[in-house]
Design a protein around this motif. Structure first.
Motif, PDB file in Angstrom:
ATOM      1  N   PHE A  21     -30.069  62.751  17.468  1.00  0.00           N
ATOM      2  CA  PHE A  21     -31.215  63.523  17.956  1.00  0.00           C
ATOM      3  C   PHE A  21     -31.748  64.441  16.863  1.00  0.00           C
ATOM      4  O   PHE A  21     -32.952  64.597  16.708  1.00  0.00           O
TER       5      PHE A  21
ATOM      6  N   THR B 228     -34.605  62.229  27.167  1.00  0.00           N
ATOM      7  CA  THR B 228     -34.310  61.699  25.831  1.00  0.00           C
ATOM      8  C   THR B 228     -35.530  61.797  24.932  1.00  0.00           C
ATOM      9  O   THR B 228     -35.409  62.181  23.757  1.00  0.00           O
TER      10      THR B 228
ATOM     11  N   ASP C  27     -33.863  60.270  32.843  1.00  0.00           N
ATOM     12  CA  ASP C  27     -33.069  60.240  31.622  1.00  0.00           C
ATOM     13  C   ASP C  27     -33.920  59.896  30.403  1.00  0.00           C
ATOM     14  O   ASP C  27     -33.749  60.482  29.332  1.00  0.00           O
ATOM     15  N   GLN C  28     -34.842  58.948  30.549  1.00  0.00           N
ATOM     16  CA  GLN C  28     -35.671  58.549  29.413  1.00  0.00           C
ATOM     17  C   GLN C  28     -36.668  59.638  29.023  1.00  0.00           C
ATOM     18  O   GLN C  28     -36.967  59.815  27.837  1.00  0.00           O
TER      19      GLN C  28
ATOM     20  N   ALA D 228     -35.686  63.883  21.489  1.00  0.00           N
ATOM     21  CA  ALA D 228     -35.970  63.165  20.245  1.00  0.00           C
ATOM     22  C   ALA D 228     -37.265  63.623  19.583  1.00  0.00           C
ATOM     23  O   ALA D 228     -37.588  63.170  18.492  1.00  0.00           O
TER      24      ALA D 228
END
Length: 132
Positions: A125, A23, A19-20, A27
């Motif tokens: 985002f 992300t 997930d990170q 981003a």
């Protein structure tokens, strides 16, 4: 990109890593062709078993976010500026979205709040990726 793990979370560690990384790609912190640490290195950095990192990388590979090569290691396959998504990605994403929305409805979160929060996350985002 800095990964932080919550060992007390109900979310499995491999999923937190996945997930990170997703992300960070969304981003703009990780661009297409950006190298990722080896599974052994990231495992050592996070003080976890490298097999856990391998599970996260395998999931990212199957989802089309990274590619893994024995010579070059793991690299980001695509980012938001890489053009249209691969065929079928939007449909698969919609199925996962359906589950998230079902959770919101099941918990009694009003539709207006769901839309507001969703828009806020999406806007964040976009703002993160905008040049300052």
């Amino acid at each position: 990109m800095r990964l932080t793990l919550d060992v007390d979370s109900e979310v499995p560690i491999y999923q937190q890593i996945r997930d990170q990384i997703v992300t960070a790609i969304a981003a703009g912190e990780l661009a297409a062709e950006a190298p990722l640490p080896s599974t052994r290195q990231l495992g050592a950095d996070l003080m976890i078993n490298f097999h856990t990192v391998n599970k996260a990388y395998d999931l990212l590979r199957r989802e089309g976010f990274i590619r893994v090569n024995r010579k070059s290691g793991a690299v980001v396959r695509r980012d938001p500026d890489s053009g249209p998504p691969d065929p079928g990605v939007a449909d698969a994403w919609q199925e996962r979205l359906r589950t998230l929305l079902a959770e919101a409805v099941a918990h009694g979160i009003p539709a207006a709040e769901v839309l507001d929060r969703t828009g806020g996350v999406l806007d964040a985002f976009t703002a993160e990726r905008s040049p300052t």
